[in-house]
Design an enzyme around this catalytic site. Sequence first.
Site, PDB file in Angstrom:
ATOM      1  CB  CYS A  25      -0.957  -0.028   1.191  1.00 34.64           C
ATOM      2  SG  CYS A  25      -1.934  -1.537   1.175  1.00 34.64           S
ATOM      3  CG  HIS A  72      -1.836   4.792   4.839  1.00 37.13           C
ATOM      4  ND1 HIS A  72      -1.659   4.705   3.487  1.00 37.13           N
ATOM      5  CD2 HIS A  72      -2.076   3.529   5.267  1.00 37.13           C
ATOM      6  CE1 HIS A  72      -1.778   3.431   3.112  1.00 37.13           C
ATOM      7  NE2 HIS A  72      -2.031   2.699   4.167  1.00 37.13           N
ATOM      8  CG  HIS A 119      -6.251   1.265   0.674  1.00 39.13           C
ATOM      9  ND1 HIS A 119      -5.265   1.793  -0.132  1.00 39.13           N
ATOM     10  CD2 HIS A 119      -5.592   0.642   1.695  1.00 39.13           C
ATOM     11  CE1 HIS A 119      -4.081   1.494   0.372  1.00 39.13           C
ATOM     12  NE2 HIS A 119      -4.250   0.801   1.470  1.00 39.13           N
TER      13      HIS A 119
END
Lengths: 394, 423
Positions: free
Chosen positions: B173, B313, B350
Amino acid sequence: MGAHDVVITGLGLVSCLGEGVDAHWRALTAADATPAIDTERYPPYTIHPLPAIDWSLQIPKRGDQRQMETWQRLGTYAAGLALDDAAMKDEAMCASMDMVIAAGGGERDEAVDAMILAASEARPDLGVLLNEKLTTELRPTLFLAQLSNLLAGNISIVHKVTGSSRTFMGEEGSGISAVQTAAARIASGQSDHVLVGGAFETEHPDMLLGYELGGYLHRDTWKPVWQRQGSVGGGLVSASGAGFLVLESRAHAEARGRKPYAVLDKVVAGRSSRKGDLAAEIGKLLESCLPGEHPALCLSAASGAHAATAAEKSALDARGSIAARGFATRTGHLKEAAFPFAVALAAIVVSRRTPYPAFDAASEAAYGGPVDAVLATSVGYHRAEGVALVTADA
Amino acid sequence: MARHTDHLGRPIVAVTGIGIVTSLGVGKTDNWAALTSGKSGIRPISRFPVEHLNTRIAGLVDFLGSSNSGPGALTYELAATAARESLAQAGLDGSGFGGPLFLASPPVELDWSERFALYRSSSEEEGYRRLLAVARGQNHDTFFLNTQFGTIADRLADDFGATGLPVTLSTACASGATAIQLGVEAIRRGECTRALSIGADGSATAEALIRFSLLSALSTHNEEPSKASKPFSKDRDGFVLAEGAAALVLESLESALARGAEVIGVLSGCGEKADDFHRTRSKPDGSPAIAAVRAALADAGASTDRIDYVNAHGTSTPENDKMEHLSLSTVFGERMRKIPISSNKSMIGHTLSAAGAIEAAVSLMTMREGVIPPTINYDVPDPAIELDVVPNVKRSADVGMVLSNSFGFGGQNTCLVMAREPG
């Protein structure tokens, strides 16, 4: 010679020939060269299998071993060998160490895939079938055990290498870029010690399928890598193995009193159109590393894939001063690990000051010249080319 | 004359082009309008059946030509679309780009549709033996290319005239941020005057969703998809799987000014630190994330008080948001309560390999526009997370420097510091 010279101070090797520097040196200089191959498990394909490995020697916790499929375990193991070889398993040293890993993907669950495929023959609703089977049959931890960046993740967990962690992907090219980037970071002062390498585990039908969809696998009786033109299949004999390097700035190695194997003098990479004159492009890379008539050994990671290997052979043969050693004859093709492995074999021969004999006496010239400057090449079966120059430490 | 080097004497790296695609649309204009109006791109999944799935929502890019053509084709189209936009803005379209390409993209595998097609073309043998037998019987170029990790970057390098061997990378990620970092480092080393960094992810298949589901990572807030991603809220229950891409044209400031290109912002610092604690969980003291933030600030030569905004994030998982708060509070101390921080993922979900690049792009737009996109769905604050998350509504602000965080499975932590002006 300068403080930012890139020196090679640790090697981690695993192949069908065994594990570690000494085992590879012995096997590659032995008179008897029976290839370690397995023709039984994946007919009509020949593979080079892993040697017997006691995983706990580098991955002490059973729990850690269980969290990895074989590919990640192999890479983590070989990374540990390289760190040991460099005397780098030191908490502070590893905590500031950078890492660039060349990775593919891990192994899928063969049984679950087979079950879904079998069921698919009687079902029109394939999407629903997938959901039904995957939600109930997949092991939750398998995802991580096959995820590309989790080889690096496991190296962090097991060996505590945490300065940075980057995973490159893209078959042989990822290994080339990984070594090139690691060396460039050291040469520019962006880093002073880096773990770089890759692993490939071929003993899984999914890994063979990737090659065979492109028609790349050799299906004939086993032959040395330079002798497969015209054989049945695509010429590539796949292998399990791993190659890791510890690279340091000269200043960093000297400060801790380490004598390097060799200097990683230069790494060049290319992405030639495979429709053009590949031999000429490989030739340019060779010339940019070692111009002129300097006699040299070349540790070639040629895969055996027909077009790429013929082009590489032609480029090497055109330079009469270069004696090629196609190590896939002995180890098989290591994909992402091929280039780091080639550089490692070059570093060994430079440090031992004795050339490797021909791995295939019918195709490779004898060499009695100097081994103070040795080339390492990887020409991808489908794309990407890289050449390194490894020189003796003054 | 403007200074062209940074506090360590390295070339300053400017951004001269941005391209972006998310579930909110194609291009900077549409995405910025949606992000600043608090619009969610999360919808019920229609691309594949959702029977048996606990999570039935996602932020899919369903409006491109290859949206239903599998992860390889879609990831390529996402990357190419973002790259084209970024190059047009940089004034570098139409000819060879003349710099290296760094592509963050998901690991590839043969798609199930392809596995089924191969299997159905024969009735000899079973399982992988049959797949292999079919594979060796005929030419499968498209299927082959979809199994090769180098394919997408190869095509992009051809399309845009990138030089050398392109790098395809994954740091889970954090991948998008790593692609930018690699470009910054190459320019600082003097290897090139410009680099194209792309993060792209079109890999939201049923299997990908199930894998994340089995790790209990996904929100199951299926009833109201637009409310599912709720970073920093007390009732957050996982991230929402999404697709997208962003491309940044990175260029030495000297080169950008010399050719009269508009400087959108500056990549001032990159920092990273790996975590050795666990495959999916962070070290309880947050020390790796803390070290990554500090490394990015040090690389930028910036003290903590220079940061005006944090692009989080902010995945909306219980674990990430708690740890991100802990890490930032440690680095910024009491001041962290007052620094605006928002999560673009509250709206776009995401986007995995693309997230770091998309969020860097949005960070740069935030500075340029003087507007901070909100964290939407912030209805039930988590009392343990005292942050100014710019709740639900955009905010005008003078933002001169941004910290953007990216954390990923496998102990990946990468942080970027970006500035509106050079120097």
